[in-house]
Design a protein around this motif. Structure first.
Motif, PDB file in Angstrom:
ATOM      1  N   PRO A 155       0.590  -1.073   0.397  1.00  0.00           N
ATOM      2  CA  PRO A 155      -0.274   0.386   0.135  1.00  0.00           C
ATOM      3  C   PRO A 155       0.975   1.581  -0.334  1.00  0.00           C
ATOM      4  N   GLY A 156       2.045   1.587   0.043  1.00  0.00           N
ATOM      5  CA  GLY A 156       2.455   2.175   0.343  1.00  0.00           C
ATOM      6  C   GLY A 156       3.807   2.343  -0.685  1.00  0.00           C
ATOM      7  N   ASN A 157       3.354   1.091  -1.674  1.00  0.00           N
ATOM      8  CA  ASN A 157       4.724   1.510  -2.850  1.00  0.00           C
ATOM      9  C   ASN A 157       5.721   1.298  -2.849  1.00  0.00           C
ATOM     10  N   VAL A 158       6.715   1.935  -3.950  1.00  0.00           N
ATOM     11  CA  VAL A 158       8.263   2.094  -4.002  1.00  0.00           C
ATOM     12  C   VAL A 158       8.861   2.234  -2.348  1.00  0.00           C
ATOM     13  N   ARG A 159       8.456   3.162  -2.309  1.00  0.00           N
ATOM     14  CA  ARG A 159       8.828   3.657  -0.588  1.00  0.00           C
ATOM     15  C   ARG A 159       8.871   2.751   0.505  1.00  0.00           C
ATOM     16  N   GLU A 160       7.616   2.405   0.533  1.00  0.00           N
ATOM     17  CA  GLU A 160       7.208   0.615   1.298  1.00  0.00           C
ATOM     18  C   GLU A 160       8.839  -0.349   1.110  1.00  0.00           C
ATOM     19  N   LEU A 161       8.690  -0.321   0.008  1.00  0.00           N
ATOM     20  CA  LEU A 161       9.306  -1.150  -0.161  1.00  0.00           C
ATOM     21  C   LEU A 161      11.171  -0.799  -0.231  1.00  0.00           C
ATOM     22  N   GLU A 162      11.536  -0.149  -0.419  1.00  0.00           N
ATOM     23  CA  GLU A 162      13.045   0.528   0.289  1.00  0.00           C
ATOM     24  C   GLU A 162      12.999   0.255   2.080  1.00  0.00           C
ATOM     25  N   ASN A 163      11.805   0.757   2.281  1.00  0.00           N
ATOM     26  CA  ASN A 163      11.980   1.201   3.755  1.00  0.00           C
ATOM     27  C   ASN A 163      11.802  -0.414   4.684  1.00  0.00           C
ATOM     28  N   ALA A 164      11.447  -1.498   3.416  1.00  0.00           N
ATOM     29  CA  ALA A 164      11.507  -2.869   4.098  1.00  0.00           C
ATOM     30  C   ALA A 164      12.730  -3.513   3.678  1.00  0.00           C
ATOM     31  N   ILE A 165      13.409  -2.988   3.069  1.00  0.00           N
ATOM     32  CA  ILE A 165      14.745  -4.190   2.973  1.00  0.00           C
ATOM     33  C   ILE A 165      15.907  -3.035   3.702  1.00  0.00           C
ATOM     34  N   GLU A 166      15.690  -1.620   3.761  1.00  0.00           N
ATOM     35  CA  GLU A 166      16.609  -0.446   4.653  1.00  0.00           C
ATOM     36  C   GLU A 166      16.744  -1.973   5.632  1.00  0.00           C
ATOM     37  N   GLY A 167      14.966  -2.017   6.446  1.00  0.00           N
ATOM     38  CA  GLY A 167      15.276  -2.620   7.560  1.00  0.00           C
ATOM     39  C   GLY A 167      16.270  -4.458   8.032  1.00  0.00           C
ATOM     40  N   SER A 168      15.487  -4.679   6.905  1.00  0.00           N
ATOM     41  CA  SER A 168      15.384  -6.073   6.225  1.00  0.00           C
ATOM     42  C   SER A 168      17.551  -6.219   6.886  1.00  0.00           C
ATOM     43  N   VAL A 169      17.970  -5.058   5.812  1.00  0.00           N
ATOM     44  CA  VAL A 169      19.729  -5.165   5.051  1.00  0.00           C
ATOM     45  C   VAL A 169      19.378  -4.906   7.505  1.00  0.00           C
ATOM     46  N   VAL A 170      19.588  -4.503   7.887  1.00  0.00           N
ATOM     47  CA  VAL A 170      19.273  -3.858   9.311  1.00  0.00           C
ATOM     48  C   VAL A 170      20.044  -5.456  10.203  1.00  0.00           C
ATOM     49  N   LEU A 171      18.610  -5.164   9.865  1.00  0.00           N
ATOM     50  CA  LEU A 171      18.247  -7.101  10.869  1.00  0.00           C
ATOM     51  C   LEU A 171      18.712  -8.736  10.274  1.00  0.00           C
ATOM     52  N   SER A 172      18.972  -8.568   9.662  1.00  0.00           N
ATOM     53  CA  SER A 172      19.668  -9.761   8.663  1.00  0.00           C
ATOM     54  C   SER A 172      21.398  -9.810   9.279  1.00  0.00           C
ATOM     55  N   SER A 173      21.366 -11.343   9.697  1.00  0.00           N
ATOM     56  CA  SER A 173      22.098 -11.880  10.469  1.00  0.00           C
ATOM     57  C   SER A 173      23.100 -12.747   9.361  1.00  0.00           C
ATOM     58  N   THR A 174      23.209 -13.097   8.230  1.00  0.00           N
ATOM     59  CA  THR A 174      23.837 -13.679   7.383  1.00  0.00           C
ATOM     60  C   THR A 174      24.123 -12.553   6.325  1.00  0.00           C
ATOM     61  N   ASP A 175      24.717 -13.188   5.082  1.00  0.00           N
ATOM     62  CA  ASP A 175      24.388 -13.188   4.043  1.00  0.00           C
ATOM     63  C   ASP A 175      23.516 -12.757   2.706  1.00  0.00           C
ATOM     64  N   SER A 176      22.381 -13.317   3.429  1.00  0.00           N
ATOM     65  CA  SER A 176      21.579 -13.611   2.714  1.00  0.00           C
ATOM     66  C   SER A 176      20.141 -13.104   3.954  1.00  0.00           C
ATOM     67  N   ILE A 177      19.071 -12.011   2.705  1.00  0.00           N
ATOM     68  CA  ILE A 177      18.271 -11.713   3.567  1.00  0.00           C
ATOM     69  C   ILE A 177      17.151 -12.870   4.145  1.00  0.00           C
ATOM     70  N   GLU A 178      16.618 -13.135   4.623  1.00  0.00           N
ATOM     71  CA  GLU A 178      16.023 -14.379   4.749  1.00  0.00           C
ATOM     72  C   GLU A 178      13.923 -14.311   5.233  1.00  0.00           C
ATOM     73  N   LEU A 179      12.958 -14.846   4.651  1.00  0.00           N
ATOM     74  CA  LEU A 179      11.448 -14.503   5.472  1.00  0.00           C
ATOM     75  C   LEU A 179      11.540 -13.890   6.493  1.00  0.00           C
ATOM     76  N   GLU A 180      12.904 -14.202   7.829  1.00  0.00           N
ATOM     77  CA  GLU A 180      12.517 -14.106   9.144  1.00  0.00           C
ATOM     78  C   GLU A 180      12.827 -12.737   8.701  1.00  0.00           C
ATOM     79  N   ASP A 181      13.830 -12.365   8.159  1.00  0.00           N
ATOM     80  CA  ASP A 181      14.282 -10.793   8.449  1.00  0.00           C
ATOM     81  C   ASP A 181      13.138  -9.384   7.650  1.00  0.00           C
ATOM     82  N   LEU A 182      12.016 -10.005   6.922  1.00  0.00           N
ATOM     83  CA  LEU A 182      11.178  -9.347   6.285  1.00  0.00           C
ATOM     84  C   LEU A 182      10.121  -8.638   7.233  1.00  0.00           C
ATOM     85  N   PRO A 183       8.948  -7.391   7.445  1.00  0.00           N
ATOM     86  CA  PRO A 183       8.664  -7.025   8.249  1.00  0.00           C
ATOM     87  C   PRO A 183       7.904  -8.002   8.504  1.00  0.00           C
ATOM     88  N   GLU A 184       6.531  -8.080   9.680  1.00  0.00           N
ATOM     89  CA  GLU A 184       5.662  -8.984   9.954  1.00  0.00           C
ATOM     90  C   GLU A 184       4.511  -9.291   8.557  1.00  0.00           C
TER      91      GLU A 184
END
Length: 622
Positions: free
Chosen positions: A523-552
């Protein structure tokens, strides 16, 4: 017939060369080559075809983008009749075109109802041809693929050839989508009057896709057949299913027959497995050509439009073409679209590609300022015009002289200020707040809104004459849910940008996480996607963003979509909560030990606890 090379696609389409006249036939971008391919992805000396003892061989000359034979990259390989060579955007062949025969298309359904009551025969895919008949089938494939670029058209023609050779009544080619679900590319049947869907056993497809082995089965039945008229009239007696490998995806060729006196034989199995590799390569090549076509169209659009916008879908290509046309003029333009669709990026693209590119680009968010401050911000004010106006101030219109001004959220401009804006659009002059002198400026006006201005006009909240002045040209930016095919490109871009800021070199994203992003509505379009990826990059503990790293919200939308009932997801959450609490209790409250017992990183454990509403405490209570 003399060996010859015919150009199927490219600048010299239709031209034919007799290779018997050459000891060495060179292909490349330089004019000294025997065949000149003047496109930018072709190397100066790209490849060479030489006569050798066993015929003609093609050799890649260390080209930048590679030489492809039948869709696969090669270094050196002997040529056979029907081979297709790809050099840049040029396609060449050795064989003439064959005639096509029409078949009746049909629908495909994968059903849990179909089971097998006979023995299943599995065959490993052979690595070499086994008979002259198989070779003839390959040659026929080579002849028939001339000029077919669309994967669905290609799959349709491949099925027609197969049913010419194998006495099946119906056939289909299915390929997994990004979510791993088999989707039909083509399906045909010999009975042109039947409208019964082609039922395919889910058990059979899962075995073939999982184990990548060919399968043959006879007398396919199932309990639901007794209540299904459509299945009774087309009861399957024998089936054949051959796996296909399409790079990161999988697929299969499915054939069946309802003839009680017919069964597929081992010979049929070998014939189909012999050509499975060619079918796979042909479909991969068709998809590659389709992708190259899309990229070429995007590059052509970008060649005339410099922009930071990302997109390859048809909707975005249409936007790029329209922006490129509008940018050439000074026409006032209204940018429409939901929040987060990139309206300001589009405005900047119009400025950067206009004759005003050397002038200033000034953006104003009309929703962030009060009416008094907005008027002063737009038109400026004189000293003493109001309390606090201790000095003269130039407005944004004045500062944007010779450039472009962008009025974002223009629907939020109050009615009293709309009249002054209308006067400026008509006369190209204005007065500062508290001033009496008219000021003329040379400014192009771009405006944007996420509201329906026509409805605002009808409600009396926006002036109709101002709407017409702003809406000389309009560009609609599509929401992300209408351009889901662009999500992988956007995700790749955002990961690179965010990972660079966080110093996370080589960070990637898993297939499951990418599929979940593609299933969300955004619903927030590209801006929401960018925020989701930015948060996932910070939360990811491995070399790959996994499903559990994405917003709930993304996870909750994805998991129920994969299950038969949303209640299952709630059960999974309950189970996860129980497992985490038990692990923490057994570890004596040591979260690092508990994470190790669960096989996850401690950071992931803490994040899962937050998502599940579990509070971290010093004792065993939670």
């Amino acid at each position: 017939m003399a060996s010859r090379l015919t150009i199927e696609a490219g600048a010299a389409q239709g031209e034919t060369f007799s290779l018997d006249e050459f000891e060495a036939f060179t292909i490349g971008r330089e004019t000294t080559n025997d065949l000149v391919v003047p496109d930018w992805i072709t190397s100066r000396q790209h490849c060479i075809i030489r006569r050798e003892s066993d015929g003609f061989c093609i050799e890649d000359l260390n080209s930048h983008n590679g030489t492809f034979l039948n869709g696969l990259p090669i270094t050196k390989q002997c040529l056979k009749n029907g081979d297709r060579i790809y050099v840049g955007t040029t396609r060449l062949r050795f064989e003439p075109e064959d005639d096509n025969e029409a078949f009746q298309q049909c629908q495909v359904e994968i059903s849990e109802a179909l089971t097998t009551q006979s023995d299943l025969f599995f065959f490993p895919t052979p690595s070499a041809l086994r008979s002259d008949r198989e070779l003839n089938l390959l040659v026929k494939f080579g002849k028939a693929l001339d000029g077919l670029k669309d994967p669905k058209e290609l799959a349709q023609r491949l099925l027609e050839i197969i049913l010419d050779v194998v006495p099946a009544k119906r056939g289909a080619i299915l390929v997994q989508n990004d979510g791993g679900i088999p989707v039909s590319l083509a399906a045909i049947q010999r009975n042109k009057t039947s409208s019964t869907p082609l039922q395919i056993s889910r058990t059979v497809t899962q075995m073939v896709l999982r184990d990548q082995v060919a399968l043959r089965s006879d007398v396919v039945t199932g309990a639901p057949l007794s209540t299904s008229d459509s299945l009774i009239t087309s009861q399957v007696r024998s089936l054949l299913c051959i796996p296909l490998s399409l790079q990161s995806l999988k697929g299969f060729v499915y054939l069946d027959s309802d003839d009680a006196g017919f069964s597929f034989t081992e010979a049929h199995m070998y014939e189909m497995t012999a050509v499975a590799g060619l079918i796979s390569a042909a479909l991969v090549n068709a998809r590659r050509v389709q992708e190259l076509k899309r990229r070429n169209e995007r590059l052509q659009a970008e060649a005339v439009l410099e922009t930071n916008m990302i997109g390859e879908c048809q909707a975005m290509r249409d936007v790029f073409v329209l922006l490129a046309k509008i940018a050439r003029s000074d026409v006032t333009t209204l940018l429409l679209g939901e929040s987060g669709t990139g309206k300001e990026l589009a405005a900047r693209a119009l400025h950067q590609n206009s004759a005003r590119r050397e002038g200033p680009f000034i953006a104003i968010n009309c929703a962030l300022l009060s009416p008094t401050l907005l008027e002063s911000e737009v038109f400026g004010h004189e000293k003493g015009a109001f309390t606090g106006a201790t000095a003269q101030k130039k407005g944004k219109f004045e500062l944007a002289d010779t450039g472009t001004i962008f009025l974002d959220e223009v629907a939020e401009i109050p009615l009293e200020l709309q009249a002054k804006l209308l006067r400026f659009l008509q006369e190209r002059e204005f007065e500062r707040v508290g001033g009496t002198r008219s000021i003329k400026v040379d400014v192009r006006v771009l405006a944007a809104t996420n509201r329906n201005l026509r409805e605002a006009v009808q409600c009396g909240k926006f002036r109709e004459d101002l709407f017409f002045r702003l809406n000389v040209m309009s560009v609609r930016l599509p929401p992300l849910r209408e351009r889901l095919a662009d999500i992988p490109l956007l995700v790749e871009h955002f990961i690179k940008r965010c990972a660079a800021r966080c110093k996370r070199v080589g960070l990637t994203i898993s297939d499951e996480a990418l599929a979940a992003l593609g299933a969300y509505d955004w619903p927030g379009n590209v801006r929401e996607l960018e925020n989701a990826i930015e948060g996932s990059v910070v939360l990811s503990s491995t070399d790959s963003i996994e499903l559990e790293d994405l917003p709930e919200a993304v996870i909750e939308r994805w998991v129920p979509a994969q299950d038969s009932s949303p209640r299952l997801y709630e059960s999974l959450k309950t189970c996860r909560r129980k497992l985490i609490l038990e692990a923490i209790e057994k570890a004596g409250g040591n979260y690092t030990v508990a994470a190790g017992a669960l096989g996850i990183h401690p950071n992931n454990l803490h994040r899962m606890m937050r998502n599940l509403g579990l509070r971290r405490q010093n004792d065993k209570r939670d």
